[in-house]
Scaffold this motif. Structure first.
Motif, short mmCIF file in Angstrom:
data_model
loop_
_atom_site.label_atom_id
_atom_site.label_comp_id
_atom_site.label_asym_id
_atom_site.label_seq_id
_atom_site.Cartn_x
_atom_site.Cartn_y
_atom_site.Cartn_z
N TYR A 191 17.05 26.16 47.12
CA TYR A 191 18.31 26.83 47.44
C TYR A 191 18.42 28.13 46.68
N THR A 192 18.87 29.18 47.38
CA THR A 192 19.08 30.48 46.76
C THR A 192 20.56 30.63 46.43
N HIS A 193 20.83 31.11 45.22
CA HIS A 193 22.22 31.31 44.77
C HIS A 193 22.70 32.68 45.25
N ARG A 194 23.81 32.69 45.98
CA ARG A 194 24.39 33.94 46.47
C ARG A 194 25.87 33.95 46.17
N LYS A 195 26.43 35.16 46.09
CA LYS A 195 27.87 35.33 45.88
C LYS A 195 28.50 35.81 47.17
N VAL A 196 29.74 35.35 47.41
CA VAL A 196 30.49 35.83 48.57
C VAL A 196 31.75 36.53 48.05
N ALA A 197 32.44 37.20 48.95
CA ALA A 197 33.67 37.91 48.57
C ALA A 197 34.75 36.92 48.15
N GLU A 198 35.67 37.39 47.32
CA GLU A 198 36.78 36.54 46.84
C GLU A 198 37.56 35.95 48.01
N THR A 199 37.69 36.72 49.08
CA THR A 199 38.47 36.25 50.24
C THR A 199 37.76 35.11 50.98
N LYS A 200 36.46 34.97 50.78
CA LYS A 200 35.68 33.93 51.47
C LYS A 200 35.47 32.70 50.59
N ALA A 201 36.10 32.65 49.43
CA ALA A 201 35.92 31.53 48.49
C ALA A 201 36.36 30.22 49.13
N LYS A 202 35.58 29.17 48.87
CA LYS A 202 35.91 27.82 49.36
C LYS A 202 35.72 26.84 48.22
N SER A 203 36.11 25.59 48.47
CA SER A 203 36.05 24.60 47.39
C SER A 203 34.62 24.18 47.09
N CYS A 204 34.37 23.97 45.82
CA CYS A 204 33.07 23.53 45.32
C CYS A 204 32.80 22.11 45.83
N ASP A 205 31.56 21.82 46.19
CA ASP A 205 31.20 20.49 46.69
C ASP A 205 31.26 19.43 45.60
N ILE A 206 31.22 19.84 44.35
CA ILE A 206 31.21 18.87 43.24
C ILE A 206 32.62 18.63 42.71
N CYS A 207 33.30 19.72 42.32
CA CYS A 207 34.60 19.56 41.65
C CYS A 207 35.80 20.03 42.49
N TYR A 223 29.15 25.44 48.86
CA TYR A 223 29.78 26.17 47.77
C TYR A 223 29.64 25.37 46.49
N ILE A 224 29.44 26.09 45.39
CA ILE A 224 29.20 25.44 44.10
C ILE A 224 29.72 26.34 42.99
N CYS A 225 30.24 25.74 41.93
CA CYS A 225 30.66 26.53 40.77
C CYS A 225 29.41 26.95 39.98
N PRO A 226 29.37 28.17 39.48
CA PRO A 226 28.20 28.62 38.71
C PRO A 226 27.92 27.73 37.50
N SER A 227 28.96 27.10 36.95
CA SER A 227 28.75 26.23 35.77
C SER A 227 27.88 25.02 36.12
N HIS A 228 27.97 24.54 37.36
CA HIS A 228 27.17 23.38 37.76
C HIS A 228 25.68 23.72 37.82
N LEU A 229 25.36 25.00 38.07
CA LEU A 229 23.97 25.41 38.16
C LEU A 229 23.24 25.28 36.82
N LYS A 230 24.04 25.23 35.75
CA LYS A 230 23.44 25.10 34.41
C LYS A 230 23.30 23.64 33.98
N GLU A 231 23.80 22.73 34.80
CA GLU A 231 23.72 21.31 34.46
C GLU A 231 22.35 20.76 34.87
N PRO A 232 21.57 20.26 33.90
CA PRO A 232 20.23 19.76 34.23
C PRO A 232 20.24 18.54 35.13
N ALA A 233 21.36 17.80 35.17
CA ALA A 233 21.42 16.61 36.03
C ALA A 233 21.64 16.99 37.49
N PHE A 234 22.05 18.24 37.76
CA PHE A 234 22.33 18.66 39.13
C PHE A 234 21.14 19.35 39.78
#
Length: 192
Positions: free
Chosen positions: A10-26, A44-55
């Motif tokens: 999976y490639t991490h990409r950013k979208v515009a603030e207006t296109k924000a949606k809820s994170c699949d985890i939290c 959609y995913i929070c950037p903090s989850h990308l640093k979690e080794p369990a994810f």
């Protein structure tokens, strides 16, 4: 069902603030998206989850790094070639000027002009060194350590993504079947 499978990259990409949606985890609003290369799956995913080794685990995109290094090397070679050509032209012009000056003036005047030219050459060299360092800084961006952009999900999360995709595919197929008029049996026309 193999058409529904996709690589676990999976490639991490950013979208515009207006296109924000809820994170699949939290379920918090997020502008970060993980998407597969073939665009078959994204979420959609929070950037903090990308640093979690369990994810997930970050993957080094060696191809992109190699391509960037090659491009920088080619730019450096072009820049050095241009500098060399400019210096060569300047030296040829200065030799031509010095020859003309020596013919016109006597030895004393020639020595003075040579001294001036040498001082001028030293200044030019210092200026070119200064401009070279600035041009290097201008063309070559500082090597900023980017955050990893490609991730591999842990097997549990990857299986969840496959299952979600499979369920969505089945639901879509069922909707299409229900809309087809030949799906339901017709009322018998002949009486018994």
């Amino acid at each position: 069902m193999s058409s529904m499978s996709f690589p676990n990259l999976y490639t991490h990409r950013k979208v515009a603030e207006t296109k924000a949606k809820s994170c699949d985890i939290c379920y918090r609003l997020s502008t970060s998206v993980l998407i597969t290369a073939d665009n078959k799956d994204f979420f959609y995913i929070c950037p903090s989850h990308l640093k979690e080794p369990a994810f997930c685990t970050p993957k080094i995109d060696t191809e992109a790094i190699e391509a960037r290094k090659k491009k920088e090397l080619e730019e450096e070679i072009e820049r050095v070639k241009k500098e060399y050509e400019e210096k060569k032209k300047k030296k040829e012009e200065e030799k031509g000027k010095e020859a003309d000056k020596e013919k016109e003036k006597d030895k004393k005047d020639g020595e003075k002009s040579k001294d001036k030219d040498e001082k001028k050459d030293e200044k030019d060299q210092e200026n070119s060194k200064g401009s070279r360092s600035t041009s290097r800084e201008g063309t070559k961006s500082p090597p900023v350590e980017e955050e990893p952009r490609i991730f591999e999900l842990k097997p549990t999360f990857y299986q969840q993504r496959l299952l979600k995709k499979r369920q969505a595919e089945i639901a879509k197929r069922n909707r299409e079947r229900l809309q087809d008029p030949t799906f339901f049996p017709s009322v018998p026309k002949n009486l018994p």
